[in-house]
Design a protein around this motif. Structure first.
Motif: not given
Length: 253
Positions: A187-191, A218-223, A242-249
């Motif tokens: 269920t992890l969506r953000a780390i 993967t359910q991960l959507r934000r890192m 992955h297009p569904g994963l947002e990377l905040v750099t």
């Protein structure tokens, strides 16, 4: 005995164990007040208050490694754990380090083994930001939260590890644990890894992880990944994920 008597005194929240500096740091008075307020809220609920405690905020209480045993007693007490409905567990800004985190997670796991039920099964957000975590946290998080015999928080959606000086090896271990859940019912969506000042070597591990995530769902959507020493190569990360994963750099405005 639960209340203002022996049980709480043994926990350290009503006695000298907290006040003598062994468990508390310079935030002694403020931290003690916060812990006592939490205690009072839990007591009210156990006395029949219908309002569930959904947010356990134990952040900035000055809890060092020595204070993690009384804290773990609170978190894993059968009457407390089986009464409170907790969705957020925030232990941020306590300098307990890897050793203290180990005491807390191992105590919760021991509780699960002894009573055949998870003490805090509904936690969706677990925050351990600014806790002076370095190396051992990687294996502890992997074993107790992802692929150990007992997964403490099966509904975990957000994990906040920001502003800890974690090593590249610990970073890699956590990433591998996340990848081990790809394709599973995680269920992890953000780390949040922001502000951990990771060196360029960690970028290699991250690139490998993102590639694996492309190949497996993967359910991960934000890192969150700002505040590191990745250099210009960090700009290429967005092309790997992955297009569904947002990377905040970059630091959010």
């Amino acid at each position: 005995q639960v209340g203002t008597g022996a049980w709480w005194s043994k926990s350290g929240f009503d006695g000298p164990y907290v006040q003598d500096g062994a468990a508390m740091t310079t935030t002694d008075s403020e931290g003690l007040v916060k812990l006592r307020n939490l205690r009072n809220a839990i007591e009210s609920q156990m006395d029949g208050d219908p309002h569930s405690i959904v947010n356990w905020d134990v952040s900035t209480c000055g809890i060092a490694s020595a204070g993690c045993h009384p804290l773990s007693v609170l978190l894993s007490s059968p009457r407390v754990a089986h009464t409170a409905v907790v969705t957020t567990l925030d232990l941020s800004s306590n300098p307990f380090g890897d050793d203290g985190l180990g005491v807390i997670l191992q105590s919760l796991t021991h509780h699960a083994q002894e009573y055949q039920r998870l003490p805090l099964p509904m936690v969706r957000r677990f925050a351990i930001s600014k806790c002076e975590l370095v190396h051992g946290c990687g294996l502890l998080i992997a074993l107790h939260l992802f692929f150990g015999e007992i997964c403490l928080f099966p509904d975990l959606e957000e994990l906040d590890l920001s502003f800890n000086t974690i090593t590249p090896d610990a970073f890699r271990t956590i990433l591998e644990a996340i990848c081990s859940q790809c394709g599973a019912s995680t269920t992890l969506r953000a780390i949040n890894f922001a502000g951990c000042n990771l060196p360029p070597l960690a970028l290699v591990y991250l690139q490998d992880t993102l590639q694996l995530m492309l190949d497996s769902p993967t359910q991960l959507r934000r890192m969150e990944l700002y505040g590191h020493r990745f250099g210009v190569e960090a700009d290429k990360l967005h092309t790997l994920c992955h297009p569904g994963l947002e990377l905040v750099t970059e630091v959010p405005e």
